[in-house]
Scaffold this motif. Structure first.
Motif, PDB file in Angstrom:
ATOM      1  N   SER A  88       0.846  -1.196   0.000  1.00 35.26           N
ATOM      2  CA  SER A  88       0.000   0.000   0.000  1.00 35.26           C
ATOM      3  C   SER A  88       0.874   1.236   0.000  1.00 35.26           C
ATOM      4  N   SER A  89       0.304   2.290  -0.571  1.00 30.89           N
ATOM      5  CA  SER A  89       1.056   3.522  -0.748  1.00 30.89           C
ATOM      6  C   SER A  89       0.937   4.402   0.479  1.00 30.89           C
ATOM      7  N   GLY A  90       1.642   5.484   0.442  1.00 22.71           N
ATOM      8  CA  GLY A  90       1.448   6.532   1.433  1.00 22.71           C
ATOM      9  C   GLY A  90       1.949   6.188   2.817  1.00 22.71           C
ATOM     10  N   GLY A 208     -10.352   6.901  -9.053  1.00 26.77           N
ATOM     11  CA  GLY A 208     -10.322   6.643  -7.614  1.00 26.77           C
ATOM     12  C   GLY A 208      -8.908   6.684  -7.107  1.00 26.77           C
ATOM     13  N   ALA A 209      -8.705   6.063  -5.953  1.00 28.32           N
ATOM     14  CA  ALA A 209      -7.411   5.985  -5.261  1.00 28.32           C
ATOM     15  C   ALA A 209      -7.086   7.221  -4.443  1.00 28.32           C
ATOM     16  N   GLU A 210      -7.925   8.259  -4.539  1.00 26.82           N
ATOM     17  CA  GLU A 210      -7.737   9.471  -3.722  1.00 26.82           C
ATOM     18  C   GLU A 210      -9.102  10.136  -3.583  1.00 26.82           C
ATOM     19  N   PRO A 211      -9.293  10.903  -2.517  1.00 31.13           N
ATOM     20  CA  PRO A 211     -10.590  11.568  -2.355  1.00 31.13           C
ATOM     21  C   PRO A 211     -10.802  12.619  -3.439  1.00 31.13           C
ATOM     22  N   TRP A 212     -12.027  12.740  -3.899  1.00 24.94           N
ATOM     23  CA  TRP A 212     -12.379  13.800  -4.848  1.00 24.94           C
ATOM     24  C   TRP A 212     -13.823  14.188  -4.601  1.00 24.94           C
ATOM     25  N   LEU A 229     -16.828   8.354 -13.074  1.00 22.13           N
ATOM     26  CA  LEU A 229     -17.358   7.490 -12.011  1.00 22.13           C
ATOM     27  C   LEU A 229     -16.289   7.170 -10.981  1.00 22.13           C
ATOM     28  N   ASP A 230     -16.777   6.899  -9.791  1.00 22.45           N
ATOM     29  CA  ASP A 230     -15.886   6.694  -8.652  1.00 22.45           C
ATOM     30  C   ASP A 230     -15.623   5.204  -8.441  1.00 22.45           C
ATOM     31  N   ILE A 231     -14.390   4.856  -8.189  1.00 22.97           N
ATOM     32  CA  ILE A 231     -14.060   3.475  -7.805  1.00 22.97           C
ATOM     33  C   ILE A 231     -13.236   3.550  -6.529  1.00 22.97           C
ATOM     34  N   TYR A 232     -13.581   2.673  -5.582  1.00 20.37           N
ATOM     35  CA  TYR A 232     -12.937   2.721  -4.272  1.00 20.37           C
ATOM     36  C   TYR A 232     -12.275   1.386  -3.961  1.00 20.37           C
ATOM     37  N   GLY A 233     -11.211   1.455  -3.234  1.00 14.88           N
ATOM     38  CA  GLY A 233     -10.599   0.216  -2.753  1.00 14.88           C
ATOM     39  C   GLY A 233      -9.348   0.528  -1.980  1.00 14.88           C
ATOM     40  N   LEU A 234      -8.825  -0.482  -1.328  1.00 14.39           N
ATOM     41  CA  LEU A 234      -7.548  -0.332  -0.619  1.00 14.39           C
ATOM     42  C   LEU A 234      -6.832  -1.660  -0.624  1.00 14.39           C
ATOM     43  N   SER A 235      -5.512  -1.573  -0.626  1.00 14.91           N
ATOM     44  CA  SER A 235      -4.695  -2.782  -0.763  1.00 14.91           C
ATOM     45  C   SER A 235      -5.034  -3.827   0.292  1.00 14.91           C
ATOM     46  N   GLU A 236      -5.207  -3.369   1.529  1.00 14.37           N
ATOM     47  CA  GLU A 236      -5.375  -4.316   2.629  1.00 14.37           C
ATOM     48  C   GLU A 236      -6.609  -5.190   2.437  1.00 14.37           C
ATOM     49  N   GLY A 298      -9.729   3.911   8.114  1.00 15.04           N
ATOM     50  CA  GLY A 298      -9.385   5.333   8.285  1.00 15.04           C
ATOM     51  C   GLY A 298     -10.176   6.222   7.337  1.00 15.04           C
ATOM     52  N   ASP A 299     -10.973   5.627   6.447  1.00 15.11           N
ATOM     53  CA  ASP A 299     -11.747   6.422   5.477  1.00 15.11           C
ATOM     54  C   ASP A 299     -13.114   6.769   6.048  1.00 15.11           C
ATOM     55  N   LEU A 300     -13.525   8.017   5.834  1.00 17.38           N
ATOM     56  CA  LEU A 300     -14.809   8.468   6.379  1.00 17.38           C
ATOM     57  C   LEU A 300     -15.880   8.448   5.294  1.00 17.38           C
ATOM     58  N   GLY A 322     -12.913  12.076   3.383  1.00 23.87           N
ATOM     59  CA  GLY A 322     -11.609  12.339   3.980  1.00 23.87           C
ATOM     60  C   GLY A 322     -11.185  11.123   4.762  1.00 23.87           C
ATOM     61  N   ARG A 323     -10.058  11.245   5.424  1.00 21.18           N
ATOM     62  CA  ARG A 323      -9.576  10.148   6.248  1.00 21.18           C
ATOM     63  C   ARG A 323      -9.483  10.626   7.686  1.00 21.18           C
ATOM     64  N   THR A 324      -9.563   9.694   8.598  1.00 22.52           N
ATOM     65  CA  THR A 324      -9.406  10.094   9.995  1.00 22.52           C
ATOM     66  C   THR A 324      -8.041  10.764  10.157  1.00 22.52           C
ATOM     67  N   GLY A 414       0.086  10.105  -9.801  1.00 20.53           N
ATOM     68  CA  GLY A 414      -0.779   9.158  -9.104  1.00 20.53           C
ATOM     69  C   GLY A 414      -1.628   9.941  -8.136  1.00 20.53           C
ATOM     70  N   LYS A 415      -1.471   9.645  -6.860  1.00 21.85           N
ATOM     71  CA  LYS A 415      -2.264  10.345  -5.858  1.00 21.85           C
ATOM     72  C   LYS A 415      -1.695  11.746  -5.637  1.00 21.85           C
ATOM     73  N   ALA A 416      -2.563  12.748  -5.622  1.00 19.74           N
ATOM     74  CA  ALA A 416      -2.111  14.133  -5.452  1.00 19.74           C
ATOM     75  C   ALA A 416      -1.783  14.422  -3.985  1.00 19.74           C
TER      76      ALA A 416
HETATM   77  O1  DLL Z   1      -5.648   3.300  -3.838  1.00 20.00           O
HETATM   78  C1  DLL Z   1      -6.592   1.189  -4.491  1.00 20.00           C
HETATM   79  C2  DLL Z   1      -7.241   1.832  -5.652  1.00 20.00           C
HETATM   80  C3  DLL Z   1      -6.593   1.882  -6.860  1.00 20.00           C
HETATM   81  C4  DLL Z   1      -8.540   2.317  -5.568  1.00 20.00           C
HETATM   82  C5  DLL Z   1      -7.218   2.432  -7.964  1.00 20.00           C
HETATM   83  C6  DLL Z   1      -9.165   2.874  -6.652  1.00 20.00           C
HETATM   84  C7  DLL Z   1      -8.505   2.945  -7.861  1.00 20.00           C
HETATM   85  P1  DLL Z   1      -4.126   2.076  -1.579  1.00 20.00           P
HETATM   86  O2  DLL Z   1      -2.949   2.593  -2.285  1.00 20.00           O
HETATM   87  O3  DLL Z   1      -3.935   1.013  -0.551  1.00 20.00           O
HETATM   88  O4  DLL Z   1      -5.136   1.446  -2.609  1.00 20.00           O
HETATM   89  O5  DLL Z   1      -4.861   3.310  -0.940  1.00 20.00           O
HETATM   90  C8  DLL Z   1      -6.087   3.128  -0.297  1.00 20.00           C
HETATM   91  O6  DLL Z   1      -6.829   5.350  -0.943  1.00 20.00           O
HETATM   92  O7  DLL Z   1      -7.944   3.876   2.099  1.00 20.00           O
HETATM   93  C9  DLL Z   1      -8.552   5.725   0.611  1.00 20.00           C
HETATM   94  O8  DLL Z   1      -8.039   6.572   1.613  1.00 20.00           O
HETATM   95  C10 DLL Z   1      -7.989   6.145  -0.740  1.00 20.00           C
HETATM   96  N1  DLL Z   1      -8.983   5.881  -1.800  1.00 20.00           N
HETATM   97  C11 DLL Z   1      -9.033   4.853  -2.645  1.00 20.00           C
HETATM   98  N2  DLL Z   1     -10.083   5.004  -3.492  1.00 20.00           N
HETATM   99  C12 DLL Z   1     -10.703   6.156  -3.142  1.00 20.00           C
HETATM  100  C13 DLL Z   1     -11.846   6.848  -3.619  1.00 20.00           C
HETATM  101  C14 DLL Z   1      -5.766   2.103  -3.636  1.00 20.00           C
HETATM  102  N3  DLL Z   1     -12.560   6.436  -4.657  1.00 20.00           N
HETATM  103  C15 DLL Z   1      -6.637   4.464   0.155  1.00 20.00           C
HETATM  104  N4  DLL Z   1     -12.185   8.002  -2.978  1.00 20.00           N
HETATM  105  C16 DLL Z   1      -8.002   4.317   0.768  1.00 20.00           C
HETATM  106  C17 DLL Z   1     -11.478   8.458  -1.929  1.00 20.00           C
HETATM  107  C18 DLL Z   1     -10.011   6.705  -2.052  1.00 20.00           C
HETATM  108  N5  DLL Z   1     -10.392   7.852  -1.453  1.00 20.00           N
END
Ligand code: DLL
Length: 425
Positions: A88-90, A208-212, A229-236, A298-300, A322-324, A414-416
């Motif tokens: 996971s990033s960040g 996705g991958a960042e809040p918008w 369109l929005d796509i959400y997910g996280l590595s864990e 940590g995501d709200l 946002g995130r906590t 990638g993520k801003a």
């Molecule tokens: O960012 C997975 C991903 C890749 C999602 C491509 C969507 C598209 P991580 O690098 O582990 O995985 O970061 C996960 O990014 O807990 C959120 O805080 C944030 N995040 C991911 N998608 C969104 C979204 C990928 N659609 C962390 N809106 C998560 C807001 C998002 N935040």
């Protein structure tokens, strides 16, 4: 288009019965095979789960738990059954590593195929995938999903914007996948190279991958003439595809047959009712290599179980606001970068490239918002006052707004980065 009709539009009672069976199974696997859960779970934890609500009796898992067991201390399978890792990033220092079996990769491709289909992709479409390939889950996750759907994937990865534009045009890509900030970046590049963004071949973007914010969505849709369109997910949990929006644009459908969602109060950990914003918590129901129980994202966001006009019966999550841990506190006021973004984008003449800079001259927090000018010849002083007024109204906080030249705010591939906190220095 609905990729897996049975899973996405099924009867909720049947879905919940399936979730309970799967929950008991994953708890059993965790208790037997994963050292952290062997000690933290009560004896016979799986047998004690009478209903899905009983999930509240299970312990939470945190990012720190995963970090402490770096790299592969959370495995529930033999090391030889792991075919892939991502990270996971960040994170600072060592990354958080996640692992996949062949079965996990197949499940991931399935949920990403659902996400792409929900976002307008169809078999045969050209998908331009500008999420980064590598340890980040974005690139490969979307890639396998697009192949599963039967699309032609252009694995562009991040970076080299001129080449991205060339590939989008030459392959007549219909779907763009990248972070929303990178989508804007590409749009600016198109204009800078004399192209008309509304004439490019794209029809949908899956971002996705960042809040918008909704305002950012409007901006992207207007400038690129696409549906965003929005796509959400996280590595864990798996990577992209945990939840994804359909073209109703009314929240992201969670792939609930694989990931069980809860929203809890970030302070007390107590479960919150539908519609109330809190911290998202997920339990992986089918993951083999590295299952997690009640993972604190940590995501709200908030949840709704109201049926969607698209026919899907899956629970939807709201936008992540946002995130906590990305919430900043300025002179006692809680500020999320997404709220700042929404306010800035209401001001005509500003571009959606901004950064929040914090410092503490004379022991007082100061928030300076740097935002780029969106058009030539505008009165910057007037724009800055208008933006400061809107921010004051939206946040209840006075801040300085500096309207800066185009290109002043560092672009990300990638993520801003939205916050530069110099108070700690
Ligand atoms: O960012 C997975 C991903 C890749 C999602 C491509 C969507 C598209 P991580 O690098 O582990 O995985 O970061 C996960 O990014 O807990 C959120 O805080 C944030 N995040 C991911 N998608 C969104 C979204 C990928 N659609 C962390 N809106 C998560 C807001 C998002 N935040």
């Amino acid at each position: 288009m609905i990729w897996n009709r049975a899973a996405e539009t099924g009867d909720r009672e049947e879905l919940e019965a399936l979730q309970l069976r799967r929950l008991r199974d994953v708890v059993r696997r965790c208790a037997e095979r994963v050292p952290i859960y062997r000690t933290s779970l009560p004896p016979h934890a799986a047998e004690l789960l009478g209903t899905l609500d009983d999930i509240g009796s299970l312990p939470f898992t945190t990012k720190q738990d995963l970090r402490d067991r770096y790299p592969l201390g959370m495995l529930a399978v033999a090391r030889e059954d792991v075919v892939r890792v991502h990270a996971s990033s960040g994170t600072m220092g060592k990354p958080t590593v996640v692992a996949y079996t062949r079965g996990d990769i197949a499940m991931w491709a399935e949920v990403c195929a659902r996400a792409l289909a929900a976002g307008g992709a169809q078999p045969g479409d050209v998908v331009h995938n500008a999420y980064g390939y590598g340890l980040f889950t974005g690139g490969l996750g979307i890639h396998y999903g697009a192949e599963q759907l039967g699309c032609l994937v252009v694995p562009a990865s991040g970076g080299n914007a001129p080449r991205q534009l060339l590939l989008i045009a030459d392959f007549s890509a219909r779907i763009l996948c990248c972070t929303p900030s990178y989508a804007l970046n590409l749009t600016d590049m198109m204009i800078a190279s004399g192209l008309d963004p509304s004439e490019q071949p794209l029809a949908y973007g899956i971002f996705g991958a960042e809040p918008w914010s909704e305002a950012m969505r409007d901006e992207i849709e207007r400038r690129l003439a696409i549906t965003a369109l929005d796509i959400y997910g996280l590595s864990e949990i798996i990577g992209p595809g945990v939840a994804s929006e359909c073209t109703e644009q009314a929240g992201a459908h969670i792939a609930e047959d694989h990931f069980f969602p809860e929203v809890v109060d970030p302070e007390t950990g107590r479960r919150l009712p539908d519609g109330v914003r809190g911290e998202l918590v997920f339990t992986t129901l089918t993951k083999e290599a590295m299952p997690v129980l009640r993972y604190r994202t940590g995501d709200l966001a908030s949840l709704t179980r109201e049926p969607c006009a698209c026919g899907r019966t899956l629970t939807r999550m709201s936008r992540v606001t946002g995130r906590t841990d990305d919430m900043i506190v300025v002179r006692g006021v809680n500020v999320f970068p997404s709220e700042v973004e929404a306010a800035l984008l209401q001001v005509e003449g500003l571009a959606p490239h901004y950064v929040l800079r914090l410092d503490r001259p004379a022991a007082m927090d100061r928030l300076t918002v740097e935002v780029e000018v969106g058009a030539p010849g505008v009165d910057r002083e007037q724009l800055s006052q208008e933006a400061a007024r809107r921010l004051d109204r939206a946040l209840g906080l006075s801040c300085d707004v500096r309207v800066v030249d185009e290109g002043h705010v560092a672009r990300s591939e990638g993520k801003a980065t939205r916050v530069i906190d110099e108070r700690l220095l």
